[in-house]
Design a protein around this motif. Structure first.
Motif, PDB file in Angstrom:
ATOM      1  N   TYR A   1      -6.715  -4.962   1.578  1.00  0.00           N
ATOM      2  CA  TYR A   1      -7.373  -5.080   2.882  1.00  0.00           C
ATOM      3  C   TYR A   1      -7.362  -6.526   3.355  1.00  0.00           C
ATOM      4  O   TYR A   1      -7.117  -6.810   4.529  1.00  0.00           O
ATOM      5  CB  TYR A   1      -8.815  -4.564   2.788  1.00  0.00           C
ATOM      6  CG  TYR A   1      -9.571  -4.658   4.096  1.00  0.00           C
ATOM      7  CD1 TYR A   1      -9.534  -3.620   5.021  1.00  0.00           C
ATOM      8  CD2 TYR A   1     -10.296  -5.808   4.423  1.00  0.00           C
ATOM      9  CE1 TYR A   1     -10.208  -3.718   6.230  1.00  0.00           C
ATOM     10  CE2 TYR A   1     -10.971  -5.917   5.628  1.00  0.00           C
ATOM     11  CZ  TYR A   1     -10.921  -4.868   6.529  1.00  0.00           C
ATOM     12  OH  TYR A   1     -11.579  -4.980   7.732  1.00  0.00           O
TER      13      TYR A   1
ATOM     14  N   ALA B   1      -8.073  -2.367  -3.691  1.00  0.00           N
ATOM     15  CA  ALA B   1      -8.153  -2.051  -2.267  1.00  0.00           C
ATOM     16  C   ALA B   1      -8.652  -3.257  -1.473  1.00  0.00           C
ATOM     17  O   ALA B   1      -8.178  -3.525  -0.360  1.00  0.00           O
ATOM     18  CB  ALA B   1      -9.079  -0.850  -2.049  1.00  0.00           C
TER      19      ALA B   1
ATOM     20  N   PRO C   1      -5.806   3.073  -5.089  1.00  0.00           N
ATOM     21  CA  PRO C   1      -6.312   1.758  -5.500  1.00  0.00           C
ATOM     22  C   PRO C   1      -7.777   1.822  -5.905  1.00  0.00           C
ATOM     23  O   PRO C   1      -8.565   2.528  -5.263  1.00  0.00           O
ATOM     24  CB  PRO C   1      -6.159   0.897  -4.239  1.00  0.00           C
ATOM     25  CG  PRO C   1      -5.207   1.628  -3.353  1.00  0.00           C
ATOM     26  CD  PRO C   1      -5.352   3.082  -3.685  1.00  0.00           C
TER      27      PRO C   1
ATOM     28  N   CYS D   1     -11.739   3.706  -0.193  1.00  0.00           N
ATOM     29  CA  CYS D   1     -11.791   3.257  -1.593  1.00  0.00           C
ATOM     30  C   CYS D   1     -13.066   2.477  -1.880  1.00  0.00           C
ATOM     31  O   CYS D   1     -13.234   1.919  -2.964  1.00  0.00           O
ATOM     32  CB  CYS D   1     -10.580   2.389  -1.930  1.00  0.00           C
ATOM     33  SG  CYS D   1      -8.987   3.203  -1.705  1.00  0.00           S
TER      34      CYS D   1
ATOM     35  N   LEU E   1      -8.148   2.351   2.920  1.00  0.00           N
ATOM     36  CA  LEU E   1      -8.733   1.358   2.008  1.00  0.00           C
ATOM     37  C   LEU E   1     -10.259   1.394   2.081  1.00  0.00           C
ATOM     38  O   LEU E   1     -10.940   1.196   1.074  1.00  0.00           O
ATOM     39  CB  LEU E   1      -8.185  -0.035   2.332  1.00  0.00           C
ATOM     40  CG  LEU E   1      -6.678  -0.183   2.063  1.00  0.00           C
ATOM     41  CD1 LEU E   1      -6.162  -1.523   2.599  1.00  0.00           C
ATOM     42  CD2 LEU E   1      -6.367  -0.063   0.569  1.00  0.00           C
TER      43      LEU E   1
ATOM     44  N   TYR F   1       0.837  -1.201   0.000  1.00  0.00           N
ATOM     45  CA  TYR F   1       0.000   0.000   0.000  1.00  0.00           C
ATOM     46  C   TYR F   1       0.869   1.246   0.000  1.00  0.00           C
ATOM     47  O   TYR F   1       0.618   2.218  -0.711  1.00  0.00           O
ATOM     48  CB  TYR F   1      -0.955   0.029   1.202  1.00  0.00           C
ATOM     49  CG  TYR F   1      -1.721   1.335   1.260  1.00  0.00           C
ATOM     50  CD1 TYR F   1      -2.883   1.500   0.532  1.00  0.00           C
ATOM     51  CD2 TYR F   1      -1.228   2.420   1.990  1.00  0.00           C
ATOM     52  CE1 TYR F   1      -3.563   2.713   0.538  1.00  0.00           C
ATOM     53  CE2 TYR F   1      -1.898   3.644   1.998  1.00  0.00           C
ATOM     54  CZ  TYR F   1      -3.060   3.778   1.269  1.00  0.00           C
ATOM     55  OH  TYR F   1      -3.720   4.978   1.264  1.00  0.00           O
TER      56      TYR F   1
END
Lengths: 321, 321
Positions: A149, A145, A140, A178, A175, A130
């Motif tokens: 994650y 993402a 992302p 996202c 994330l 990341y």
């Protein structure tokens, strides 16, 4: 050669035609990092494929349901979450010596890659990746993402283990921005289990014996259990932690019978007691809270040997107890 | 009257001699918010006590192991995580109508307090309280931060449920910066279970039946089970989620026999199927993924009624299946 974030970002920007290698017995972190890197590189117009010696597990199917390998001649070999070349597995063994970049978080990384970005304090390779993508200015997309994650969630037991850091949570927050469906991912990763796994868990709950003022549990899986209940070793992977679930239990022992009168011991600590020191007495080892060893003999005798070694760590005199 | 963060901070700064009320059957969030607010106010030189109609559960013992109630005459009554005055319980019922400030996250808050700070999007009252303390310029000490973290962790299932937000993770990161032992908290909150609870879980695993192409499970707890295995209702609280653990299962049903030929049904969805709509057919209700109802009759007939209602939601014709 160790390189930093900026150098890693430059490397990825200036190369193309990537083969991204993941480790054998792929977990959420190597899979997540592999596909996240692949999708990020493709989003920059580059060619990239993800390779693994094993089949991609169905468990992580959402990562690759629309993935198609591209046809190109590889120029750049990158490994993610692979601490040692041995972990590439036999089918990918031909890439040994050709890995140009490794992105990892294992303190034990052997430094086999020409360029190595490793943050041993990171909870997951996905956390390191990341940061690389951020350095490259890549935001992302949702799927990328979700891959990242998943790596962080699975390696931290959903932010529960000691490897979870401030940064793990900050990256999780980024994330979530996202648009990931964290609830679905966590349900699939943590709540969903195969029937066979649930049967194995039931076996452990049903066969847990309490010793040493209920501060120690011992659970046995015999060859007979394996045969009659149709268990394979896989179902018991990661179940040793269940042995310290009961409140007040300090040490939990899972004994799995092996051929030839041998017993494989997995020991867990839910206190300050160092189980690796106990296992070392039987020629084993491990970590403070999770260790193992192999002991030979009759089952009852093996239990008594273990309890004799464990009792003093709890200040209990076994012969008076 | 709804007030905002700034007004709440001003309120807390300009008042003194606090009684902080928590709800009956105290959970991690009301306990965490109660003690965090108490310690934060005391750190500002104010008097504050935490009150609950029930005993403080041992589970949250670390929050109050060095807590001593102070002797003072209360001037200000505050409630935390209490959505409705009824939830104060009988021993604290005398404070009804006297709550001057409520800090909460329940969309269902009845507005009983003279001043109400409620963020329905917050995962936990502790998340709201963290923001109040920030507004007051208070950096939580370690214990206060552990109380706040516990509330967020328990209300989100350790960042797993859909109520987890970007802010939940950011606040978790901030609290980790306060030096909390998140691993220990999470082990105590999520991994440790009473023997009785583990026996209840074992009962569920052992008695799970599969229906409708294995897309539906039904697990029954009879009055006889309760009696012979010595279970109380408590052990089964929150276990309905186990019924959708098996991979591929879309709906899980937990049936608990009650006196008088009645059966209490808890239904869970691990898919898009709305179980509240199914339960509504039996006079019950709830949420899309978690609902309940009560059905009368013979057990086998009750099961068949439920399966008849569930089958069409999966596109299954029960009579052909």
């Amino acid at each position: 050669m160790r390189i930093n974030l900026k150098e890693t970002a430059e490397f990825l920007e200036t190369h193309d035609n990537y083969y991204i290698l993941t480790h054998v017995n792929p977990d959420g972190d190597t899979m997540g990092a592999g596909f996240a890197l692949c999708y990020a590189l493709r989003s920059k117009g580059k060619n990239a494929n993800v390779l693994c010696s094993d089949e991609f597990p169905k468990r992580y199917g959402f990562m690759y349901e629309n993935y198609e390998p591209q046809k190109f001649s590889p120029d750049t070999v990158v490994a993610v979450d692979v601490a040692d070349e041995k972990l590439l597995g036999t089918p990918l063994a031909g890439y040994k010596g050709y890995v140009e970049l490794c992105i990892d978080h294992h303190v034990s990384n052997t430094g086999y890659a020409k360029n190595l970005l490793v943050y041993p304090d990171a909870s997951a390779a996905c956390e390191v990746l990341y940061r690389v993508l951020s350095e490259m200015g890549i935001v992302p997309d949702r799927l990328t993402a979700e891959c990242l994650y998943t790596g962080i969630a699975t390696d931290t037991g959903c932010f529960r283990y000691a490897n979870t850091t401030v940064l793990s949570h900050i990256i999780a927050a980024k994330l979530m921005e996202c648009g990931i469906d964290a609830e679905r991912i966590n349900r699939d990763m943590f709540d969903r289990k195969s029937k066979e796994r649930l049967a194995a868990e039931q076996h452990i709950l049903s066969n847990m014996e309490y010793y040493l003022d209920d501060k120690c549990t011992i659970t046995v899986v015999t060859l007979e259990d394996m045969k009659t209940k149709g268990f394979t070793q896989d179902e018991f992977e990661g179940t040793a932690g269940m042995t310290v679930q009961p409140e007040g239990v300090q040490i939990g022992v899972l004994i799995k019978e092996k051929d030839g009168g041998k017993f494989k011991i997995s020991m867990r600590s839910a206190s300050d007691i160092d189980v690796s020191a106990i296992c070392a007495k039987f020629g084993g080892g491990g970590h403070i809270k999770a260790a193992g060893c192999t002991v030979e003999g009759e089952l009852d005798d093996v239990k008594m040997q273990l309890l004799t070694a464990i009792a003093p760590t709890m200040g209990i005199d076994l012969w008076l107890a």
